[in-house]
Design an enzyme around this catalytic site. Structure first.
Site, PDB file in Angstrom:
ATOM      1  N   ASP A 215      34.283  34.618  26.573  1.00  0.00           N
ATOM      2  CA  ASP A 215      32.834  34.682  26.522  1.00  0.00           C
ATOM      3  C   ASP A 215      32.249  33.795  27.617  1.00  0.00           C
ATOM      4  O   ASP A 215      32.935  32.957  28.207  1.00  0.00           O
ATOM      5  CB  ASP A 215      32.333  34.253  25.145  1.00  0.00           C
ATOM      6  CG  ASP A 215      32.718  35.261  24.072  1.00  0.00           C
ATOM      7  OD1 ASP A 215      32.699  36.465  24.379  1.00  0.00           O
ATOM      8  OD2 ASP A 215      33.039  34.841  22.952  1.00  0.00           O
ATOM      9  N   LYS A 216      30.976  33.961  27.862  1.00  0.00           N
ATOM     10  CA  LYS A 216      30.310  33.302  28.989  1.00  0.00           C
ATOM     11  C   LYS A 216      30.527  31.796  29.040  1.00  0.00           C
ATOM     12  O   LYS A 216      30.841  31.246  30.080  1.00  0.00           O
ATOM     13  CB  LYS A 216      28.814  33.611  28.940  1.00  0.00           C
ATOM     14  CG  LYS A 216      28.052  33.061  30.121  1.00  0.00           C
ATOM     15  CD  LYS A 216      26.604  33.455  30.059  1.00  0.00           C
ATOM     16  CE  LYS A 216      25.847  32.912  31.242  1.00  0.00           C
ATOM     17  NZ  LYS A 216      24.449  33.298  31.226  1.00  0.00           N
TER      18      LYS A 216
END
Length: 73
Positions: A35-36
Site C-alpha cells: 500500500d502507499k
C-alpha cells in the site's frame, strides 16, 4: 510507484524499475502488493500461473502481516 504490472494511470510500476538487461524479454508479475504508506518486499516472477495460485482467495493461503503504528513528532 505502483505495484501492478500495468496501470495506465501510474507514472511508474515496479516492473519498470527492473533493468532491461535482467528481464531479457520475459514478462514479469509482482507477487502481492504494498500500500502507499507501507514498506516491504515485492517478489517478481516470470511464472504467471504461480502468481494466480498464490494470490487467489479460494486457495486459502495464510497471510501474516506485521504492523507498527506510531505518530510523527
Amino acid at each position: 510507484v505502483t505495484s501492478t504490472v500495468r496501470d495506465r494511470h501510474a507514472a511508474t510500476t515496479v516492473v519498470d524499475l527492473v533493468p532491461p538487461e535482467l528481464v531479457r524479454g520475459a514478462r514479469l508479475y509482482p507477487v502481492g502488493r504494498l500500500d502507499k504508506d507501507s514498506e516491504g518486499l515485492i517478489l517478481l516472477t516470470n511464472d504467471g500461473d504461480i502468481v494466480n495460485t498464490i494470490l487467489r482467495a479460494e486457495n486459502e493461503h495464510e497471510k501474516e502481516y506485521l504492523v507498527a503504528v506510531g505518530t510523527k513528532a
